[in-house]
Design a protein around this motif. Structure first.
Motif, PDB file in Angstrom:
ATOM      1  N   ASN A 229       2.467   8.786  15.560  1.00  0.00           N
ATOM      2  CA  ASN A 229       2.434   7.636  15.084  1.00  0.00           C
ATOM      3  C   ASN A 229       4.047   7.490  14.827  1.00  0.00           C
ATOM      4  OD1 ASN A 229       0.100   7.120  15.693  1.00  0.00           O
ATOM      5  ND2 ASN A 229      -0.855   8.851  13.463  1.00  0.00           N
ATOM      6  N   HIS A 230       4.174   8.431  13.903  1.00  0.00           N
ATOM      7  CA  HIS A 230       6.368   7.796  13.818  1.00  0.00           C
ATOM      8  C   HIS A 230       6.823   7.717  14.445  1.00  0.00           C
ATOM      9  CE1 HIS A 230       4.250   9.386  10.082  1.00  0.00           C
ATOM     10  NE2 HIS A 230       4.719   8.872   9.322  1.00  0.00           N
ATOM     11  N   SER A 231       6.649   8.064  15.829  1.00  0.00           N
ATOM     12  CA  SER A 231       8.001   7.333  16.973  1.00  0.00           C
ATOM     13  C   SER A 231       7.860   6.862  17.044  1.00  0.00           C
ATOM     14  CB  SER A 231       7.184   8.407  18.097  1.00  0.00           C
ATOM     15  OG  SER A 231       8.073   9.993  17.688  1.00  0.00           O
TER      16      SER A 231
ATOM     17  N   ASN B  19       0.991   0.215  11.540  1.00  0.00           N
ATOM     18  CA  ASN B  19       1.896   0.101   9.857  1.00  0.00           C
ATOM     19  C   ASN B  19       0.983   1.948   8.903  1.00  0.00           C
ATOM     20  OD1 ASN B  19       3.625   0.134   7.941  1.00  0.00           O
ATOM     21  ND2 ASN B  19       2.779  -1.064   7.298  1.00  0.00           N
ATOM     22  N   ASP B  20       2.569   2.065   8.691  1.00  0.00           N
ATOM     23  CA  ASP B  20       1.266   3.471   8.098  1.00  0.00           C
ATOM     24  C   ASP B  20       1.814   3.387   6.459  1.00  0.00           C
ATOM     25  OD1 ASP B  20       2.378   5.714   6.825  1.00  0.00           O
ATOM     26  OD2 ASP B  20       3.727   6.484   7.694  1.00  0.00           O
ATOM     27  N   VAL B  21       0.378   3.232   5.945  1.00  0.00           N
ATOM     28  CA  VAL B  21       0.072   2.776   4.817  1.00  0.00           C
ATOM     29  C   VAL B  21       0.087   4.153   3.551  1.00  0.00           C
ATOM     30  CG1 VAL B  21      -0.854   1.033   5.415  1.00  0.00           C
ATOM     31  CG2 VAL B  21      -2.666   2.961   5.337  1.00  0.00           C
TER      32      VAL B  21
ATOM     33  N   GLU C  31       1.560   6.835   1.266  1.00  0.00           N
ATOM     34  CA  GLU C  31       2.076   6.389   0.006  1.00  0.00           C
ATOM     35  C   GLU C  31       4.118   6.551   0.490  1.00  0.00           C
ATOM     36  OE1 GLU C  31       1.008   8.357  -3.565  1.00  0.00           O
ATOM     37  OE2 GLU C  31      -0.604   6.367  -4.199  1.00  0.00           O
ATOM     38  N   HIS C  32       3.871   7.577   1.061  1.00  0.00           N
ATOM     39  CA  HIS C  32       5.705   8.206   1.824  1.00  0.00           C
ATOM     40  C   HIS C  32       6.377   6.602   1.451  1.00  0.00           C
ATOM     41  CE1 HIS C  32       4.192  10.211   5.292  1.00  0.00           C
ATOM     42  NE2 HIS C  32       4.852   8.506   5.695  1.00  0.00           N
ATOM     43  N   ALA C  33       5.481   6.364   2.537  1.00  0.00           N
ATOM     44  CA  ALA C  33       5.775   4.944   3.597  1.00  0.00           C
ATOM     45  C   ALA C  33       6.383   3.919   2.375  1.00  0.00           C
ATOM     46  CB  ALA C  33       4.953   4.442   4.593  1.00  0.00           C
TER      47      ALA C  33
HETATM   48 MN    MN Z   1       4.563   8.528   7.507  1.00  0.00          MN
END
Ligand code: MN
Length: 253
Positions: free
Chosen positions: A126-128, A212-214, A216-218
Motif C-alpha cells: 500500500n505504501h509503495s 489514499n491512506d486514512v 491517523e499517522h498519515a
Molecule cells: Mn500509512
C-alpha cells in the motif's frame, strides 16, 4: 529532486538496520521487485536485510507540502513504512513460503498467510503504491481515464466526492481506493487496516489505480481529527499521469 537518503540515510537507515545479522543478506532479492522494479532497485543497499526493501521517495520530503508536511512524510516513510518492510522481512526469514515470491503474489493469496504477513505485506504494498501516485507536479487524468470517470461518477468532482466519502466513513484505520474491477469498470471502495482490493479475500476486488491512506499517522500532525480536510487537500498532490498509467495497465491485464 532530493533523495530521501540525504536527510534520513545515516541517522535512520543505519540506526534501524545496523544491528541486522550479516547472514540475512544472503536471502533472495526477488521479493523486492514487487510494485515497481525501478523504485525497488533504487532502495539503499544498507537496507537490504531480507527480500523486501524500502523504496526511495521519487521527490523531496517537503515536495508535497501543499497537502502533506515534510515531518509527516519523514515519519510515515522512515518509521511506519520501514517497520512494515522490516517486519515482513522477519516473517520471510521464518517462513520459506515467502521467499522467492513477489509482493503481488503474496498479497494476491494473502488468505494463506499469517496476520503478520497480511498487515506488513499489505502495509508494504500500500505504501509503495501510495508514494508513487503523488507528485508535486500538476497533471490531469488521461482522456481515456476521464471518460471512464465521467461514465461511472458523472464527473471528476463526483468521483472525488465519493472517494472522500469512502475515506471519511472508513471506521478507524484503513484506505480509500479507486479500482478497476474484473469487468473493466471503475469502482470506489475502502479497506480496513493494511488490507487492499488485490487481496484474494477482499470484499470488493480489483486493481487499485488510486489510493489514499486514512490512518491517523498519515495526516494527524497538520489536520488532527479533521480527516475530511486531509482528504480534500490531498487532491492537490495526486499524480494523475501515474494514475492514468495504472488505469491503462489495469485494462490490459
Ligand atoms: Mn500509512
Amino acid at each position: 529532486m532530493r533523495p530521501l537518503s540525504a536527510k534520513l540515510s545515516k541517522r535512520h537507515f543505519l540506526g534501524w538496520l545496523g544491528a541486522v545479522p550479516v547472514g540475512m543478506a544472503a536471502l533472495k532479492v526477488v521479493g523486492g521487485q514487487g510494485i515497481s522494479a525501478a523504485m525497488a532497485a533504487e532502495a539503499p543497499k544498507a537496507g537490504t536485510t531480507g527480500p523486501f526493501t524500502l523504496p526511495k521517495f521519487p521527490y523531496a520530503l517537503d515536495a508535497l507540502n501543499g497537502a502533506i508536511d515534510a515531518r509527516t512524510m519523514e515519519i510515515h516513510h522512515g518509521k511506519h513504512h520501514q517497520a512494515y518492510v522490516d517486519n515482513l522481512n522477519k516473517e520471510a526469514a521464518k517462513d520459506s513460503a515467502l521467499q522467492g515470491k513477489t509482493l503481488e503474489e503474496i498479497v494476491g493469496s494473502i488468505s494463506k498467510y499469517s496476520t503478520a504477513v497480511r498487515n506488513n505485506g499489505g502495509g508494504h504494498w500500500n505504501h509503495s503504491f501510495f508514494w508513487d501516485i503523488m507528485s508535486p507536479k500538476a497533471s490531469e487524468p488521461s482522456p481515456e481515464l476521464m471518460a471512464a470517470i465521467n461514465q461511472s461518477f458523472g464527473s471528476l468532482d463526483g468521483m472525488k466526492a465519493k472517494f472522500e466519502e469512502a475515506g471519511t466513513k472508513q471506521f478507524g484505520s484503513g484506505w480509500a481506493w479507486l479500482i478497476v474491477t474484473k469487468g473493466g469498470k471503475l469502482e470506489i471502495t475502502s479497506t480496513p487496516n493494511q488490507d487492499n482490493p488485490l487481496m484474494d479475500d477482499a470484499k470488493v476486488k480489483g486493481k487499485p489505480i488510486l489510493g489514499n491512506d486514512v490512518w491517523e499517522h498519515a495526516y494527524y500532525l497538520r489536520y488532527q481529527n479533521k480527516r475530511g480536510d486531509y482528504l480534500k487537500a490531498w487532491w492537490k498532490v495526486v499524480n494523475w499521469a501515474k494514475v492514468s498509467e495504472h488505469y491503462a495497465n489495469a485494462l490490459k491485464a
